[in-house]
Motif scaffolding. Structure first.
Motif, PDB file in Angstrom:
ATOM      1  N   ASN A   1       0.843  -1.199   0.000  1.00 31.65           N
ATOM      2  CA  ASN A   1       0.000   0.000   0.000  1.00 31.65           C
ATOM      3  C   ASN A   1       0.879   1.251   0.000  1.00 31.65           C
ATOM      4  O   ASN A   1       1.969   1.247   0.563  1.00 31.65           O
ATOM      5  N   PRO A   2       0.394   2.351  -0.597  1.00 27.98           N
ATOM      6  CA  PRO A   2       1.236   3.545  -0.703  1.00 27.98           C
ATOM      7  C   PRO A   2       1.438   4.242   0.643  1.00 27.98           C
ATOM      8  O   PRO A   2       0.502   4.345   1.444  1.00 27.98           O
ATOM      9  N   ASP A   3       2.659   4.701   0.877  1.00 21.29           N
ATOM     10  CA  ASP A   3       2.922   5.531   2.054  1.00 21.29           C
ATOM     11  C   ASP A   3       2.037   6.771   2.005  1.00 21.29           C
ATOM     12  O   ASP A   3       1.843   7.364   0.940  1.00 21.29           O
ATOM     13  N   GLY A   4       1.498   7.149   3.151  1.00 18.46           N
ATOM     14  CA  GLY A   4       0.636   8.325   3.208  1.00 18.46           C
ATOM     15  C   GLY A   4      -0.786   8.068   2.765  1.00 18.46           C
ATOM     16  O   GLY A   4      -1.607   8.987   2.725  1.00 18.46           O
ATOM     17  N   GLY A   5      -1.092   6.823   2.363  1.00 19.66           N
ATOM     18  CA  GLY A   5      -2.471   6.457   2.038  1.00 19.66           C
ATOM     19  C   GLY A   5      -2.930   6.794   0.636  1.00 19.66           C
ATOM     20  O   GLY A   5      -4.064   6.511   0.269  1.00 19.66           O
ATOM     21  N   GLN A   6      -2.075   7.424  -0.179  1.00 19.46           N
ATOM     22  CA  GLN A   6      -2.451   7.691  -1.568  1.00 19.46           C
ATOM     23  C   GLN A   6      -1.218   7.594  -2.465  1.00 19.46           C
ATOM     24  O   GLN A   6      -0.099   7.814  -2.032  1.00 19.46           O
ATOM     25  N   TRP A   7      -1.472   7.255  -3.715  1.00 20.52           N
ATOM     26  CA  TRP A   7      -0.371   7.026  -4.656  1.00 20.52           C
ATOM     27  C   TRP A   7       0.211   8.330  -5.198  1.00 20.52           C
ATOM     28  O   TRP A   7       1.377   8.386  -5.558  1.00 20.52           O
ATOM     29  N   ASN A   8      -0.594   9.341  -5.260  1.00 18.35           N
ATOM     30  CA  ASN A   8      -0.219  10.521  -6.039  1.00 18.35           C
ATOM     31  C   ASN A   8      -0.617  11.794  -5.288  1.00 18.35           C
ATOM     32  O   ASN A   8      -1.779  11.956  -4.920  1.00 18.35           O
ATOM     33  N   PHE A   9       0.359  12.670  -5.059  1.00 17.09           N
ATOM     34  CA  PHE A   9       0.105  13.937  -4.345  1.00 17.09           C
ATOM     35  C   PHE A   9       0.209  15.138  -5.293  1.00 17.09           C
ATOM     36  O   PHE A   9       0.553  16.239  -4.874  1.00 17.09           O
ATOM     37  N   ASP A  10      -0.110  14.906  -6.557  1.00 14.75           N
ATOM     38  CA  ASP A  10       0.068  15.939  -7.569  1.00 14.75           C
ATOM     39  C   ASP A  10      -0.664  17.226  -7.219  1.00 14.75           C
ATOM     40  O   ASP A  10      -0.165  18.329  -7.477  1.00 14.75           O
ATOM     41  N   GLN A  11      -1.841  17.109  -6.619  1.00 17.60           N
ATOM     42  CA  GLN A  11      -2.628  18.311  -6.287  1.00 17.60           C
ATOM     43  C   GLN A  11      -1.902  19.231  -5.308  1.00 17.60           C
ATOM     44  O   GLN A  11      -2.182  20.428  -5.244  1.00 17.60           O
ATOM     45  N   ASP A  12      -0.975  18.661  -4.525  1.00 23.37           N
ATOM     46  CA  ASP A  12      -0.249  19.464  -3.530  1.00 23.37           C
ATOM     47  C   ASP A  12       0.989  20.142  -4.112  1.00 23.37           C
ATOM     48  O   ASP A  12       1.694  20.867  -3.414  1.00 23.37           O
ATOM     49  N   ASN A  13       1.277  19.879  -5.386  1.00 25.47           N
ATOM     50  CA  ASN A  13       2.536  20.334  -5.987  1.00 25.47           C
ATOM     51  C   ASN A  13       2.326  21.324  -7.122  1.00 25.47           C
ATOM     52  O   ASN A  13       3.068  21.336  -8.092  1.00 25.47           O
ATOM     53  N   ARG A  14       1.306  22.161  -7.005  1.00 29.51           N
ATOM     54  CA  ARG A  14       0.990  23.050  -8.128  1.00 29.51           C
ATOM     55  C   ARG A  14       0.852  24.510  -7.706  1.00 29.51           C
ATOM     56  O   ARG A  14       0.147  25.277  -8.350  1.00 29.51           O
ATOM     57  N   LYS A  15       1.508  24.901  -6.646  1.00 30.66           N
ATOM     58  CA  LYS A  15       1.304  26.269  -6.165  1.00 30.66           C
ATOM     59  C   LYS A  15       2.207  27.256  -6.904  1.00 30.66           C
ATOM     60  O   LYS A  15       3.361  26.953  -7.202  1.00 30.66           O
ATOM     61  N   PRO A  16       1.685  28.474  -7.164  1.00 27.82           N
ATOM     62  CA  PRO A  16       2.556  29.534  -7.679  1.00 27.82           C
ATOM     63  C   PRO A  16       3.413  30.083  -6.545  1.00 27.82           C
ATOM     64  O   PRO A  16       3.147  29.818  -5.371  1.00 27.82           O
ATOM     65  N   TYR A  17       4.430  30.837  -6.898  1.00 28.96           N
ATOM     66  CA  TYR A  17       5.198  31.522  -5.855  1.00 28.96           C
ATOM     67  C   TYR A  17       4.302  32.566  -5.172  1.00 28.96           C
ATOM     68  O   TYR A  17       3.301  33.011  -5.752  1.00 28.96           O
ATOM     69  N   PRO A  18       4.670  32.994  -3.945  1.00 25.61           N
ATOM     70  CA  PRO A  18       3.902  34.070  -3.301  1.00 25.61           C
ATOM     71  C   PRO A  18       3.871  35.323  -4.179  1.00 25.61           C
ATOM     72  O   PRO A  18       4.728  35.498  -5.054  1.00 25.61           O
ATOM     73  N   LYS A  19       2.909  36.194  -3.941  1.00 30.56           N
ATOM     74  CA  LYS A  19       2.734  37.378  -4.796  1.00 30.56           C
ATOM     75  C   LYS A  19       3.968  38.269  -4.842  1.00 30.56           C
ATOM     76  O   LYS A  19       4.238  38.946  -5.837  1.00 30.56           O
ATOM     77  N   LYS A  20       4.728  38.281  -3.752  1.00 31.77           N
ATOM     78  CA  LYS A  20       5.942  39.110  -3.727  1.00 31.77           C
ATOM     79  C   LYS A  20       7.129  38.420  -4.393  1.00 31.77           C
ATOM     80  O   LYS A  20       8.220  38.980  -4.474  1.00 31.77           O
ATOM     81  N   GLY A  21       6.919  37.189  -4.839  1.00 38.35           N
ATOM     82  CA  GLY A  21       7.994  36.482  -5.529  1.00 38.35           C
ATOM     83  C   GLY A  21       8.530  35.304  -4.738  1.00 38.35           C
ATOM     84  O   GLY A  21       8.129  35.069  -3.594  1.00 38.35           O
ATOM     85  N   PRO A  22       9.460  34.571  -5.325  1.00 39.06           N
ATOM     86  CA  PRO A  22       9.944  33.333  -4.702  1.00 39.06           C
ATOM     87  C   PRO A  22      10.869  33.543  -3.515  1.00 39.06           C
ATOM     88  O   PRO A  22      11.148  32.600  -2.776  1.00 39.06           O
ATOM     89  N   GLY A  23      11.346  34.778  -3.323  1.00 35.90           N
ATOM     90  CA  GLY A  23      12.326  34.997  -2.249  1.00 35.90           C
ATOM     91  C   GLY A  23      13.681  34.420  -2.644  1.00 35.90           C
ATOM     92  O   GLY A  23      13.953  34.173  -3.815  1.00 35.90           O
TER      93      GLY A  23
END
Length: 511
Positions: free
Chosen positions: A170-192
């Motif tokens: 069985n997958p660690d963390g209970g799910q096979w794919n965490f793609d939804q968690d990996n799609r954020k833009p940088y903050p509005k002020k930029g990546p720092g």
């Protein structure tokens, strides 16, 4: 004169001292050959940094071979194609057997097989062991499948290699794919502040190569001024260690984000070392798993990275060999337009394209979203001939070898095979680029405007594409929502979009 028993060919993307081609080498009877062929730099109009990377890595590898006492013939700067050089060497030295690792390019594989047949010699083409999944294993997985999807292959790889799974599979963390968690833009002020990727000083061998490339290919695209790529096994290992120590922790959440003057983001920049075989994917995955436990990193980051290596990289290689040579000829939408000239110069008024292509010309690199959702998205919406787009990708990126470049470009970015291994065309309007970057803030075009002089060409072409292919999009539950949005646009506005799109399509070079 004693003739070699076997000639062992090492190609420029097979720079591995553990290669199976060297495994049973008889240093008294066999001879290794490496060939620098001008043909490889010229059959697509290759980026200067790509040519330099291959030549520098090859020359460094040759030094290592000689240091370890291997019998090596190294042919520098030949004007002939690789196969013609081999023909000369085989005939001159009365070679009876040619040994090589299977090339990462269908064309060269066919040429080597034809050469062996023509000369009546034995060809021993060995498995490329730099992959988790062998060619045969992939063929067996693919047998009797009507459609091919990464997700199911990826789960099989996880279970088979015991990666991110528990004892029951069985997958660690209970799910096979965490793609939804990996799609954020940088903050509005930029990546720092982002830790720069590891870079490497130019030594005497590389400097000689850089000078030669600049002199020999002055008209080729791209710059050599920012050449800091790993060119040896030792440097590649350092690059991997640096990534997992300083950059991996922020890779996941921002892997799709884009920002001006931020060419590398938090990405690993290991693809060129992997594809030259200076790194093995197993050691990359192992290093990432070790860092996950050592630093208690977020599982979604680790899974997202491993999916690219264990999942997508292995999957596209399998599909490449399964579908060639048809994959290179596919043109599902029958697109025929020429690639705009500014793909080679970056001189366009579209800020997103200018930045993505500009950094590509400077470094020979852009990350996967810039390739898929900026340059690739535009090429699909602008109805560019897939073969021209694929040639550009193969030429312009330092990590582009056909087995990985062609499925990504023709199959994923351009939907040229009609969705054989992707469930939908990857298209988006300017709104997506505005959400994921700061490009639109400095652009003369407005992403929210659908037609007229201020309209973002990507937005206009996006809606035009949906109007044109409405039936196809409405037939699939994965794309039906996109055409549902068309119902909110009046018939009159749709007509204006189509007219403006035609104007753009007729003047692509002027954007």
């Amino acid at each position: 004169m004693k003739h070699p028993k076997r000639l062992i060919l090492i190609l420029g993307d097979q720079l591995d001292l553990q290669s199976s081609a060297l495994r049973d080498l008889d240093s008294q009877a066999d001879q290794i050959i490496m060939i620098e062929s001008a043909n490889e730099a010229q059959y697509v109009w290759s980026h200067k940094a790509k040519i330099a990377l291959f030549l520098s890595a090859m020359r460094h590898f040759a030094v290592e071979l000689e240091k370890q006492g291997y019998p090596l013939t190294y042919i520098k700067s030949s004007p002939l194609p690789i196969v013609e050089v081999l023909r000369e060497q085989i005939l001159k030295n009365k070679v009876k057997c040619l040994v090589c690792i299977e090339p990462g390019e269908w064309r060269l594989k066919q040429e080597l097989e034809a050469l062996a047949k023509e000369l009546g010699i034995e060809l021993e083409m060995r498995e490329d062991e730099h992959f988790y999944c062998s060619r045969q294993e992939f063929v067996e997985w693919a047998a009797n499948k009507k459609e091919f999807r990464l997700e199911y292959f990826y789960r099989l790889m996880r279970k088979r290699h015991n990666i991110l799974v528990d004892r029951e599979g069985n997958p660690d963390g209970g799910q096979w794919n965490f793609d939804q968690d990996n799609r954020k833009p940088y903050p509005k002020k930029g990546p720092g502040i982002i830790d720069a990727p590891a870079s490497f000083a130019v030594d005497a061998i590389t400097q000689e190569v850089l000078d030669w490339v600049q002199k020999t290919y002055p008209d080729h695209p791209g710059s050599l001024e920012s050449f800091h790529w790993p060119v040896t096994r030792e440097q590649a290992v350092q690059a991997l260690e640096y990534f997992v120590e300083y950059r991996l922790r922020n890779f996941g959440v921002y892997q799709d984000a884009m920002w001006t003057d931020t060419p590398f983001g938090w990405h690993s920049i290991l693809s060129s070392a992997l594809n030259l075989k200076l790194l093995n994917p197993r050691e990359v995955v192992d290093a990432v798993l070790l860092a996950w436990r050592k630093y208690s990193l977020d599982l979604s980051t680790i899974e997202g990275f491993i999916r690219q290596i264990l999942g997508w990289r292995e999957f596209v290689r399998g599909m490449y060999y399964l579908d060639m040579p048809k994959m290179a000829q596919d043109n599902f939408y029958q697109h025929e337009r020429s690639l705009p000239k500014w793909y080679w110069t970056g001189r366009t008024q579209m800020a997103c394209m200018k930045d993505a292509i500009g950094q590509t010309l400077q470094y020979g690199y852009a990350h996967h979203i810039q390739r898929l959702m900026v340059t690739g998205n535009f090429a699909l919406l602008a109805e560019i001939l897939p073969q021209e787009v694929c040639e550009w990708y193969l030429a312009i990126y330092v990590d582009a070898i056909e087995w990985v470049e062609l499925p990504n470009t023709a199959g994923m970015a351009l939907f040229a095979n009609g969705g054989r291994f992707t469930s939908k065309p990857y298209i988006a309007s300017g709104a997506y680029i505005k959400r994921m970057s700061n490009y639109c803030g400095s652009c003369k075009y407005k992403p929210e405007v659908r037609y007229g002089e201020e309209a973002c060409p990507i937005t206009t072409l996006y809606w035009n594409f949906l109007i044109k292919h409405r039936d196809q999009f409405e037939a699939s539950p994965r794309t039906r929502l996109m055409t549902a949005n068309l119902k909110r646009i009046s018939d009159e506005d749709q007509k204006e979009i189509t007219l403006h799109a035609q104007k753009i399509l007729n003047q692509l070079n002027d954007l």
